[in-house]
Motif scaffolding. Structure first.
Motif, short mmCIF file in Angstrom:
data_model
loop_
_atom_site.label_atom_id
_atom_site.label_comp_id
_atom_site.label_asym_id
_atom_site.label_seq_id
_atom_site.Cartn_x
_atom_site.Cartn_y
_atom_site.Cartn_z
N VAL A 179 0.84 -1.20 0.00
CA VAL A 179 0.00 0.00 0.00
C VAL A 179 0.88 1.25 0.00
N TRP A 180 0.37 2.32 -0.58
CA TRP A 180 1.11 3.57 -0.65
C TRP A 180 1.06 4.31 0.68
N LEU A 181 2.24 4.67 1.20
CA LEU A 181 2.33 5.46 2.43
C LEU A 181 2.99 6.80 2.09
N PRO A 182 2.21 7.87 2.08
CA PRO A 182 2.72 9.17 1.65
C PRO A 182 3.91 9.66 2.46
N ALA A 183 3.91 9.45 3.77
CA ALA A 183 4.99 9.99 4.60
C ALA A 183 6.32 9.32 4.29
N GLN A 184 6.29 8.08 3.85
CA GLN A 184 7.52 7.38 3.47
C GLN A 184 7.79 7.49 1.97
N ASN A 185 6.80 8.02 1.25
CA ASN A 185 6.92 8.19 -0.20
C ASN A 185 7.26 6.86 -0.89
N THR A 186 6.61 5.81 -0.42
CA THR A 186 6.87 4.49 -0.98
C THR A 186 5.71 3.56 -0.69
N TYR A 187 5.77 2.39 -1.31
CA TYR A 187 4.79 1.33 -1.05
C TYR A 187 5.36 0.41 0.03
N ARG A 188 4.50 -0.03 0.96
CA ARG A 188 4.92 -0.95 2.02
C ARG A 188 3.96 -2.14 2.07
N GLU A 189 4.50 -3.30 2.38
CA GLU A 189 3.69 -4.53 2.43
C GLU A 189 2.53 -4.40 3.41
N ILE A 190 1.36 -4.82 2.95
CA ILE A 190 0.18 -4.84 3.81
C ILE A 190 -0.49 -6.21 3.79
N SER A 191 -0.09 -7.04 2.82
CA SER A 191 -0.62 -8.40 2.73
C SER A 191 0.36 -9.27 1.98
N SER A 192 0.50 -10.51 2.42
CA SER A 192 1.32 -11.50 1.73
C SER A 192 0.45 -12.73 1.51
N CYS A 193 0.25 -13.11 0.26
CA CYS A 193 -0.66 -14.21 -0.10
C CYS A 193 0.14 -15.34 -0.74
N SER A 194 0.07 -16.52 -0.14
CA SER A 194 0.95 -17.62 -0.57
C SER A 194 0.18 -18.90 -0.83
N ASN A 195 0.65 -19.62 -1.85
CA ASN A 195 0.25 -21.00 -2.06
C ASN A 195 1.36 -21.89 -1.53
N CYS A 196 1.04 -22.70 -0.54
CA CYS A 196 2.04 -23.61 0.05
C CYS A 196 2.00 -24.99 -0.59
N MET A 237 -5.24 -38.36 -0.56
CA MET A 237 -4.23 -37.51 -1.19
C MET A 237 -4.05 -36.25 -0.35
N LEU A 238 -2.88 -35.65 -0.45
CA LEU A 238 -2.61 -34.45 0.32
C LEU A 238 -3.35 -33.25 -0.26
N LEU A 239 -3.88 -32.42 0.64
CA LEU A 239 -4.52 -31.18 0.27
C LEU A 239 -3.48 -30.13 -0.10
N HIS A 240 -3.94 -29.03 -0.67
CA HIS A 240 -3.10 -27.84 -0.82
C HIS A 240 -3.66 -26.75 0.09
N THR A 241 -2.75 -25.99 0.71
CA THR A 241 -3.16 -24.93 1.64
C THR A 241 -2.62 -23.58 1.16
N LEU A 242 -3.44 -22.55 1.37
CA LEU A 242 -3.06 -21.19 1.01
C LEU A 242 -3.42 -20.26 2.15
N ASN A 243 -2.71 -19.15 2.26
CA ASN A 243 -3.03 -18.18 3.30
C ASN A 243 -2.62 -16.78 2.85
N GLY A 244 -3.28 -15.79 3.43
CA GLY A 244 -2.94 -14.41 3.13
C GLY A 244 -3.64 -13.46 4.08
N SER A 245 -3.10 -12.26 4.20
CA SER A 245 -3.71 -11.24 5.05
C SER A 245 -4.79 -10.52 4.26
N GLY A 246 -5.91 -10.31 4.96
CA GLY A 246 -6.99 -9.64 4.26
C GLY A 246 -7.66 -8.51 5.02
N LEU A 247 -6.95 -7.66 5.76
CA LEU A 247 -5.54 -7.29 5.67
C LEU A 247 -4.94 -7.21 7.07
N ALA A 248 -3.66 -6.79 7.14
CA ALA A 248 -3.07 -6.42 8.42
C ALA A 248 -3.75 -5.14 8.89
#
Length: 438
Positions: A349-366, A386-397
């Motif tokens: 996400v854009w943070l004006p005070a830092q003038n940059t984008y910073r992570e707010i969510s990480s979405c992964s397929n494990c 059979m083994l399942l597949h698992t995924l996770n992610g922030s929606g949001l921090a």
């Protein structure tokens, strides 16, 4: 956890893939253990066969009225030797398991190569940063200026990297979490869960936090300091993310095929020691020992996991779109992914005070990495587990979303405009200033 058969049959390819992640697989140790395992396993099988054959002789001798004492001594001796071989084999298997538990997941073929965050690739961006006609303040100055964000008192209560929110700011923080939960449950089809904040070591091992990341966790021992000083192993750990208890719902389970996919959401506090991050983001809410997060978890059929990953990212993006916060989506490179992930997208996400984008969510397929550790399975159409597949992610921090709202919606007089989608959660309040802070 990787399938050990992959290592036995395709070790060169696996080690090359792991090297892309910056991980050096202990090839010599593994090969030595495997060679020893084969020898002991063969000996064990031969001893079992000898003992079985000799045991048959006892029955035959008895049927003929012959003395069986010598044969029984031989069987007992074979039993002792066999027990020793089985113990050796068990120790070798234990040592192999220890190696496997330290090995990260293999990167998916579509993951870009790179050694660190500089190798990440932008996939898309949404929205344009706001242009300010007054000096931009960071979220700390804004919150403290409103008299609603207090780090000094939090330090008195707990120490560094904790925060105390009050009045309208605490309410805005709560509103964000409720808004996220409502969006994911009512629009995206997730089942809301309320999960334990204390989990067992088995749960942490199942999702990959243990044994590798023990220093990042907060341990809790029943009986407190007295029990810890007695050398007792911690019974529980505070959750570093709701991914741990949610994903472990299916540990040691066989999920009916017709129940898939499972989609869960939970709002919890998260607790992280931030080991190794000293000096980074020490100001403000970006990197705290305690923070809130709305976590999304998918448990799916293996054939559907990469479609599910795209859906997961889209669900997290929708929150930022509704809040009208500019962001970008980054595909993480091999050297920047988390331990359990086969592929990860970060939303920044854009943070004006830092003038940059910073992570707010990480979405992964494990993929099956966590499922193999947890023995989380389903039965396919032929009834085979059979083994399942698992995924996770922030929606949001939640805390980082609050930071983004404070900075992107700040006004020249120090007040904050409440995003339109949050106003119903704030009893219609459209601005947070000193006069409305309570």
């Amino acid at each position: 956890m990787l399938e050990i058969q992959q290592l036995r049959t395709d070790l060169d390819r696996v080690t090359r893939q792991l090297a892309k992640r910056g991980y050096t697989f202990p090839v010599e140790t593994f090969n030595a253990l495997e060679a020893e395992r084969k020898i002991i396993q063969t000996q064990t099988q031969e001893l079992q066969a000898q003992r079985n054959a000799t045991s048959k002789k006892i029955g035959q001798a008895k049927s003929k009225g012959e003395d069986t004492s010598a044969i029984m001594v031989e069987v007992a001796h074979l039993g002792d030797v066999l027990k020793l071989a089985e113990d050796q084999l068990e120790q070798i298997q234990h040592n192999l398991q220890k190696i496997l538990l330290e090995v990260p997941n293999l990167p998916h073929i579509t993951v870009p190569d790179g050694i660190d965050e500089t190798g990440n690739v932008q996939i898309r961006h949404w929205g344009e940063p706001r242009q300010f006609d007054f000096p931009i303040e960071d979220h700390v100055s804004i919150g403290e200026g409103l008299g609603l964000l207090d780090f000094e008192t939090a330090a008195k209560l707990s120490g560094a990297r904790f925060s105390l929110m009050k009045g309208g700011l605490a309410r805005l923080h709560r509103a964000l979490a409720q808004f996220m939960l409502d969006t994911h449950t009512l629009e995206h089809g997730y089942t809301e869960t309320y999960v334990p904040y204390l989990v067992s070591r088995d749960s942490l091992r199942g999702t990959g936090q243990l044994p590798k990341f023990e220093q990042d966790l907060f341990a809790v021992t029943a009986g407190g300091a007295e029990s810890s000083s007695a050398g007792n192993m911690p019974e529980y750990h505070l959750i570093p993310t709701a991914e741990v208890p949610i994903t472990n719902i299916v540990r040691d389970e066989i999920v009916p095929l017709q129940s898939l996919p499972l989609k869960y959401v939970s709002h919890t506090p998260c607790f992280r020691s931030e080991a190794g991050s000293y000096g980074r983001d020490t100001r403000g809410l970006i990197r705290q020992h305690q923070f809130d997060k709305v976590e999304l978890v998918h448990i799916v059929h293996p054939d559907q996991s990469y479609d599910a990953l795209e859906q997961l990212v889209g669900h997290a993006e929708k929150i930022l779109q509704k809040l009208a916060l500019p962001y970008r989506v980054m595909a993480l490179c091999t050297g920047d992914m988390g331990f359990s992930a086969a592929k990860t997208y970060d939303i920044e996400v854009w943070l004006p005070a830092q003038n940059t984008y910073r992570e707010i969510s990480s979405c992964s397929n494990c993929e099956a990495f966590q499922a193999r550790r947890m023995q989380a399975r389903f039965r396919n159409a032929n009834g085979k587990p059979m083994l399942l597949h698992t995924l996770n992610g922030s929606g949001l921090a939640v805390g980082r979303t609050l930071v983004a709202v404070l900075e992107n919606y700040q006004n020249a007089d120090g007040s904050i405009t409440i995003p339109e989608v949050l106003r119903s959660y704030m009893n219609g309040l459209d601005q947070l200033g000193r006069s409305s802070a309570k």
